[in-house]
Write a protein that holds these residues in place. Sequence first.
Motif, PDB file in Angstrom:
ATOM      1  N   SER A 147      55.948  82.263  -4.824  1.00 26.12           N
ATOM      2  CA  SER A 147      56.355  81.170  -3.841  1.00 26.12           C
ATOM      3  C   SER A 147      56.073  81.592  -2.418  1.00 26.12           C
ATOM      4  N   PHE A 148      56.197  83.025  -2.230  1.00 26.03           N
ATOM      5  CA  PHE A 148      56.293  83.475  -0.762  1.00 26.03           C
ATOM      6  C   PHE A 148      55.200  84.156  -0.390  1.00 26.03           C
ATOM      7  N   ASP A 149      54.126  84.491  -1.512  1.00 25.51           N
ATOM      8  CA  ASP A 149      53.053  85.530  -1.203  1.00 25.51           C
ATOM      9  C   ASP A 149      51.981  84.438  -0.875  1.00 25.51           C
ATOM     10  N   THR A 150      51.944  83.227  -1.167  1.00 27.61           N
ATOM     11  CA  THR A 150      50.759  82.497  -0.960  1.00 27.61           C
ATOM     12  C   THR A 150      51.175  80.919  -0.243  1.00 27.61           C
ATOM     13  N   VAL A 151      50.127  80.551   0.742  1.00 29.47           N
ATOM     14  CA  VAL A 151      50.390  79.237   1.311  1.00 29.47           C
ATOM     15  C   VAL A 151      50.363  78.040   0.531  1.00 29.47           C
TER      16      VAL A 151
END
Length: 231
Positions: A147-151
């Motif tokens: 959830s934090f690694d991609t837009v």
Amino acid sequence: PPAPAFSDVDQYVVLAESFHNLRCSKKITVVACRDWNDCLRFAGPFLGKQRPVGVTIPTGTVIYLATPYIYGTLDVGGVLRHELSHATLNQNRTLLSVWRLLKQPWFSEGVAGVTAGMGITAPGHHLVAVPAVDFLAKARREELWPSFDTVQQKDWRFSYTAWEFFWVRQIQLGGKEAFLKFESACTSEPEKCRAGFANIYGMDLRHAVEAYQDDLRSGRFVPVDRTASGP
């Protein structure tokens, strides 16, 4: 008929200004769209492929709300506080910075979620965030880092909640001063937002997310269920 929360907009502006330690120097117009056609007509260029319940234009001077959604069980006050957080930051940044920060939703949407939770939810209504008990159950099963690694997100509502509670915990641990320092650096140079996290918090973002998830799983950090409130 207008929801009672619309009469509290000025209070919500003061709340956002206080939280971000910034001032909204320009007037903010809130537009309640009659339907999605209105939203697409006026706010289409700022929506992309998303269909959010609200959108703030890059200048921070106009907020469009998707009335068909916010007049259901969604808490209007929470949506307004969320969007006014965006408006406050937008009014204090360059347009280029605003556009670049769209690639860092873990920060911009998470922080707006924190602001949304700084008020009483109307009885029978809920915030955009997933109820804490449901979020916690899923967060204990599934890794949060994607959830934090991609837009782009496969479940935006879950990700919004993950980001919100990440910042609730981070502010509790690191304090408001450290948060404001990071916020200033991140909004000034969004492309360095991830790399700059370690400069303020002493660990990189991935390790901070892993520590956050460890605390969720162990019970050291228990999110507050913001959907439950009294009159």
